[in-house]
Write an enzyme that holds these catalytic residues in place. Structure first.
Site, mmCIF file in Angstrom:
data_model
loop_
_atom_site.group_PDB
_atom_site.id
_atom_site.type_symbol
_atom_site.label_atom_id
_atom_site.label_comp_id
_atom_site.label_asym_id
_atom_site.label_seq_id
_atom_site.Cartn_x
_atom_site.Cartn_y
_atom_site.Cartn_z
ATOM 1 N N SER A 49 0.841 -1.195 0.000
ATOM 2 C CA SER A 49 0.000 0.000 0.000
ATOM 3 C C SER A 49 0.885 1.257 0.000
ATOM 4 O O SER A 49 1.690 1.427 -0.926
ATOM 5 C CB SER A 49 -0.962 -0.051 1.200
ATOM 6 N N HIS B 61 -7.739 -5.717 0.165
ATOM 7 C CA HIS B 61 -6.574 -4.842 0.205
ATOM 8 C C HIS B 61 -5.485 -5.421 1.114
ATOM 9 O O HIS B 61 -4.298 -5.346 0.794
ATOM 10 C CB HIS B 61 -6.985 -3.449 0.688
#
Length: 254
Positions: A100, A229
């Site tokens: 991320s 995610h």
């Protein structure tokens, strides 16, 4: 137990250090997500050891570095990390894994100190753009955004003391992430492998494949079926990730 080293000072955590006196294994530097810390990679480190040694980065502003200001500029953070890693790179090749926000920090670090392999997880290419303003949300909305992605146990954020410690760091990280504006043609001189869950709301496969324009080396994309995610927080996906990294950095003798 985390092990620090004189070569890494406050920055490096080695949860499963290589055996002293044994041949040095390949090393993987891990860069955490927004609000994340070195401890996020403890489980991955255990799965990789002893074939690969993890050097998990501890950014300022969190856990035992809570008295320091959290970074607000990704380039400055990357410059500091590159200097920390130079002594380690002198000992042997380093690979990078960034998740991320950490993918962008790893990318910027790679521009200054190229790795043997650059694993970029859960992040779209820097030349793609989404108008995101998470760092401007109020506290409750910021907690809700965190819950949506599943990276933090939001029950902890109901505790006022923990909330007061975590939210300023999380907001600073999002600010650094969302104000980052790289040269759209920037590249690294390293092979790039992009990793993402196929249900990640923060990056599409199309956005992930744009990373190919940002490397002069080899390129590959790996999708983790059913992963969101934070696919690497799921035990099965994390085991798959560890196998992929081990095979890439320390393949078994044929």
């Amino acid at each position: 137990m985390a092990v620090t080293d004189a070569g890494g000072g406050a920055w490096i955590r080695r949860f499963h250090p290589a055996t002293e006196g044994a041949p040095t294994p390949p090393r993987l530097v891990c860069f955490a997500h927004a609000g994340g810390s070195a401890s996020y990679f403890h489980g991955l480190s255990g799965l990789l050891a002893p074939a690969v040694e993890v050097l998990a980065l501890q950014y300022p502003g969190r856990q035992d570095r809570h008295s320091e200001a959290a970074p607000t500029d990704l380039r400055t953070l990357a410059e500091e990390i590159a200097e920390v890693l130079r002594p380690w790179a002198a000992q042997g090749p380093l690979a990078y894994f960034g998740h991320s926000m950490g993918a962008l920090v790893a990318f910027e670090t790679a521009r200054r100190l190229p790795p043997s392999v650059l694993f970029l997880s859960g992040r779209r290419a820097p030349s793609t753009y989404r108008a995101e303003r998470v760092h401007l949300l109020d506290d409750d909305a910021l907690v809700a955004e965190t819950a949506l992605l599943g990276g933090t146990d939001t029950r902890l954020l109901q505790d006022p003391e923990i909330r007061a410690l975590v939210l300023p760091v999380l907001r600073a990280d999002y600010r650094a992430l969302e104000t980052y504006r790289p040269d759209p043609e920037c590249v690294v001189d390293a092979p790039v492998e992009v990793l993402l869950g196929d249900r990640d709301p923060k990056v599409t496969e199309e956005e992930a494949r744009v990373w190919k324009a940002h490397t002069t080396g080899g390129f590959a994309v790996r999708l983790f079926a059913g992963g969101g995610h934070f696919y690497l927080a799921e035990p099965e996906r994390r085991a798959e990730l560890a196998a992929l990294i081990t095979d890439r950095l320390a393949p078994p003798a044929r």
